[in-house]
Design a protein around this motif. Structure first.
Motif, PDB file in Angstrom:
ATOM      1  N   ALA A   1       0.834  -1.210   0.000  1.00 32.15           N
ATOM      2  CA  ALA A   1       0.000   0.000   0.000  1.00 32.15           C
ATOM      3  C   ALA A   1       0.864   1.253   0.000  1.00 32.15           C
ATOM      4  N   ILE A   2       1.894   1.273   0.824  1.00 36.44           N
ATOM      5  CA  ILE A   2       2.785   2.441   0.892  1.00 36.44           C
ATOM      6  C   ILE A   2       3.483   2.643  -0.452  1.00 36.44           C
ATOM      7  N   LYS A   3       3.949   1.568  -1.067  1.00 37.92           N
ATOM      8  CA  LYS A   3       4.600   1.673  -2.386  1.00 37.92           C
ATOM      9  C   LYS A   3       3.644   2.244  -3.429  1.00 37.92           C
ATOM     10  N   LYS A   4       2.415   1.719  -3.459  1.00 38.14           N
ATOM     11  CA  LYS A   4       1.427   2.208  -4.436  1.00 38.14           C
ATOM     12  C   LYS A   4       1.145   3.695  -4.226  1.00 38.14           C
ATOM     13  N   LEU A   5       0.938   4.107  -2.986  1.00 39.91           N
ATOM     14  CA  LEU A   5       0.674   5.514  -2.706  1.00 39.91           C
ATOM     15  C   LEU A   5       1.861   6.379  -3.098  1.00 39.91           C
ATOM     16  N   HIS A   6       3.054   5.890  -2.819  1.00 38.42           N
ATOM     17  CA  HIS A   6       4.264   6.632  -3.190  1.00 38.42           C
ATOM     18  C   HIS A   6       4.355   6.815  -4.709  1.00 38.42           C
ATOM     19  N   GLN A   7       3.834   5.840  -5.457  1.00 38.44           N
ATOM     20  CA  GLN A   7       3.817   5.924  -6.924  1.00 38.44           C
ATOM     21  C   GLN A   7       2.655   6.768  -7.448  1.00 38.44           C
ATOM     22  N   GLY A   8       1.833   7.274  -6.533  1.00 42.06           N
ATOM     23  CA  GLY A   8       0.700   8.097  -6.936  1.00 42.06           C
ATOM     24  C   GLY A   8      -0.553   7.303  -7.241  1.00 42.06           C
ATOM     25  N   LEU A   9      -0.557   6.014  -6.871  1.00 41.14           N
ATOM     26  CA  LEU A   9      -1.711   5.155  -7.128  1.00 41.14           C
ATOM     27  C   LEU A   9      -2.493   4.924  -5.836  1.00 41.14           C
ATOM     28  N   PRO A  10      -3.795   4.818  -5.915  1.00 38.90           N
ATOM     29  CA  PRO A  10      -4.578   4.525  -4.709  1.00 38.90           C
ATOM     30  C   PRO A  10      -4.422   3.059  -4.315  1.00 38.90           C
ATOM     31  N   TYR A  11      -4.696   2.750  -3.046  1.00 42.50           N
ATOM     32  CA  TYR A  11      -4.647   1.366  -2.600  1.00 42.50           C
ATOM     33  C   TYR A  11      -5.707   1.135  -1.535  1.00 42.50           C
ATOM     34  N   TYR A  12      -6.594   0.172  -1.802  1.00 42.05           N
ATOM     35  CA  TYR A  12      -7.617  -0.233  -0.850  1.00 42.05           C
ATOM     36  C   TYR A  12      -7.565  -1.749  -0.761  1.00 42.05           C
TER      37      TYR A  12
ATOM     38  N   GLU B   1      -8.658  -5.659  -0.249  1.00 45.01           N
ATOM     39  CA  GLU B   1      -9.805  -6.373  -0.828  1.00 45.01           C
ATOM     40  C   GLU B   1     -11.031  -6.270   0.076  1.00 45.01           C
ATOM     41  N   LYS B   2     -10.822  -6.379   1.392  1.00 44.54           N
ATOM     42  CA  LYS B   2     -11.943  -6.262   2.331  1.00 44.54           C
ATOM     43  C   LYS B   2     -12.605  -4.897   2.209  1.00 44.54           C
ATOM     44  N   VAL B   3     -11.793  -3.857   2.123  1.00 44.01           N
ATOM     45  CA  VAL B   3     -12.328  -2.489   2.034  1.00 44.01           C
ATOM     46  C   VAL B   3     -13.061  -2.303   0.712  1.00 44.01           C
ATOM     47  N   LEU B   4     -12.498  -2.793  -0.380  1.00 42.80           N
ATOM     48  CA  LEU B   4     -13.178  -2.688  -1.680  1.00 42.80           C
ATOM     49  C   LEU B   4     -14.534  -3.380  -1.649  1.00 42.80           C
ATOM     50  N   LYS B   5     -14.590  -4.539  -1.014  1.00 43.70           N
ATOM     51  CA  LYS B   5     -15.864  -5.260  -0.917  1.00 43.70           C
ATOM     52  C   LYS B   5     -16.872  -4.448  -0.111  1.00 43.70           C
ATOM     53  N   ILE B   6     -16.420  -3.864   0.983  1.00 47.48           N
ATOM     54  CA  ILE B   6     -17.313  -3.072   1.836  1.00 47.48           C
ATOM     55  C   ILE B   6     -17.837  -1.855   1.089  1.00 47.48           C
ATOM     56  N   ILE B   7     -16.969  -1.144   0.367  1.00 48.30           N
ATOM     57  CA  ILE B   7     -17.445   0.077  -0.294  1.00 48.30           C
ATOM     58  C   ILE B   7     -18.248  -0.212  -1.557  1.00 48.30           C
ATOM     59  N   THR B   8     -18.036  -1.364  -2.169  1.00 50.66           N
ATOM     60  CA  THR B   8     -18.820  -1.658  -3.372  1.00 50.66           C
ATOM     61  C   THR B   8     -20.160  -2.319  -3.054  1.00 50.66           C
ATOM     62  N   THR B   9     -20.196  -3.111  -1.983  1.00 44.17           N
ATOM     63  CA  THR B   9     -21.456  -3.779  -1.642  1.00 44.17           C
ATOM     64  C   THR B   9     -22.156  -3.133  -0.461  1.00 44.17           C
ATOM     65  N   GLY B  10     -21.429  -2.332   0.296  1.00 40.03           N
ATOM     66  CA  GLY B  10     -22.005  -1.720   1.490  1.00 40.03           C
ATOM     67  C   GLY B  10     -22.100  -2.680   2.651  1.00 40.03           C
ATOM     68  N   GLU B  11     -21.533  -3.860   2.510  1.00 39.39           N
ATOM     69  CA  GLU B  11     -21.615  -4.857   3.571  1.00 39.39           C
ATOM     70  C   GLU B  11     -20.232  -5.341   3.965  1.00 39.39           C
ATOM     71  N   LYS B  12     -20.129  -5.703   5.223  1.00 39.61           N
ATOM     72  CA  LYS B  12     -18.898  -6.293   5.717  1.00 39.61           C
ATOM     73  C   LYS B  12     -18.807  -7.740   5.261  1.00 39.61           C
ATOM     74  N   ASP B  13     -17.628  -8.261   5.337  1.00 45.52           N
ATOM     75  CA  ASP B  13     -17.399  -9.672   5.063  1.00 45.52           C
ATOM     76  C   ASP B  13     -18.282 -10.499   6.004  1.00 45.52           C
ATOM     77  N   LYS B  14     -18.948 -11.499   5.475  1.00 49.51           N
ATOM     78  CA  LYS B  14     -19.868 -12.308   6.271  1.00 49.51           C
ATOM     79  C   LYS B  14     -19.180 -12.919   7.480  1.00 49.51           C
ATOM     80  N   SER B  15     -17.911 -13.262   7.359  1.00 46.80           N
ATOM     81  CA  SER B  15     -17.210 -13.852   8.494  1.00 46.80           C
ATOM     82  C   SER B  15     -17.081 -12.854   9.640  1.00 46.80           C
ATOM     83  N   LEU B  16     -16.945 -11.556   9.318  1.00 49.44           N
ATOM     84  CA  LEU B  16     -16.884 -10.539  10.365  1.00 49.44           C
ATOM     85  C   LEU B  16     -18.235 -10.411  11.051  1.00 49.44           C
TER      86      LEU B  16
END
Length: 190
Positions: free
Chosen positions: A93-104, A106-121
């Motif tokens: 994540a730090i490398k990607k941000l340093h390169q000017g790219l965003p980094y989220y 997989e868990k966070v991407l799932k939460i923001i795209t579906t609006g739901e937490k991982d079922k295991s959580l």
């Protein structure tokens, strides 16, 4: 672009300390939690984004609520990781941000795209509650009074109050509204 070796790592407890440091020092990436005294991570992110647009902010937190994640991104966060991430993913994540790219993650991407937490959580959160506590929680969320819940479950009012207090402690909420939000988030009520 090759990433430079880390010259120094500075640790601060408060957002104002970070902003004061950035006034006289350079930084490529700031890693921030959302929970801080005096100024939360979303407020800090917005100020860094406004005053120092070239500095990337990576949120590293336990907060996995979709509205908080969206607020952080809207404030200018370039990355968002949950604290259960491993060292390799944090470095990536730090490398990607340093390169000017965003980094989220997989868990966070799932939460923001579906609006739901991982079922295991969700299962883990619910697993800490007894069946009777879930019954009480459902009835609270359906706006039943303590007396009505006691009648419906054939228990005393004191037993219902005891379950309510236990729920609030286990779920780390401050009031009945927090219990209702939890019940709705976990689809215990419609």
């Amino acid at each position: 672009m090759q990433m430079k070796e880390v010259a120094s790592i500075n640790v601060f407890q408060r957002g104002n300390e970070v902003l004061n440091f950035l006034e006289t020092n350079s930084a490529d990436v700031v890693i921030s939690d959302l929970q801080m005294p005096e100024m939360n991570g979303i407020q800090l992110t917005a100020k860094i984004h406004e005053k120092f647009p070239n500095i990337k902010v990576l949120i590293l937190t336990i907060d996995d609520e979709p509205p908080k994640i969206r607020q952080a991104i809207s404030a200018g966060a370039s990355g968002y990781l949950l604290k259960d991430t491993d060292k390799t993913e944090l470095e990536e994540a730090i490398k990607k941000l340093h390169q000017g790219l965003p980094y989220y993650s997989e868990k966070v991407l799932k939460i923001i795209t579906t609006g739901e937490k991982d079922k295991s959580l969700i299962d883990k959160e619910l697993a800490q509650l007894s069946a009777r506590e879930i019954d009480v929680l459902k009835l609270i969320a359906q706006e039943y009074s303590t007396n009505e819940i006691a009648d419906l479950l054939f228990v005393s009012v004191n037993t219902v109050e005891s379950h309510r207090k236990s729920l609030m402690k286990k779920l780390d909420v401050k009031n009945v509204v927090g219990l209702i939000k939890f019940a709705m988030r976990h689809k215990l009520v419609e």
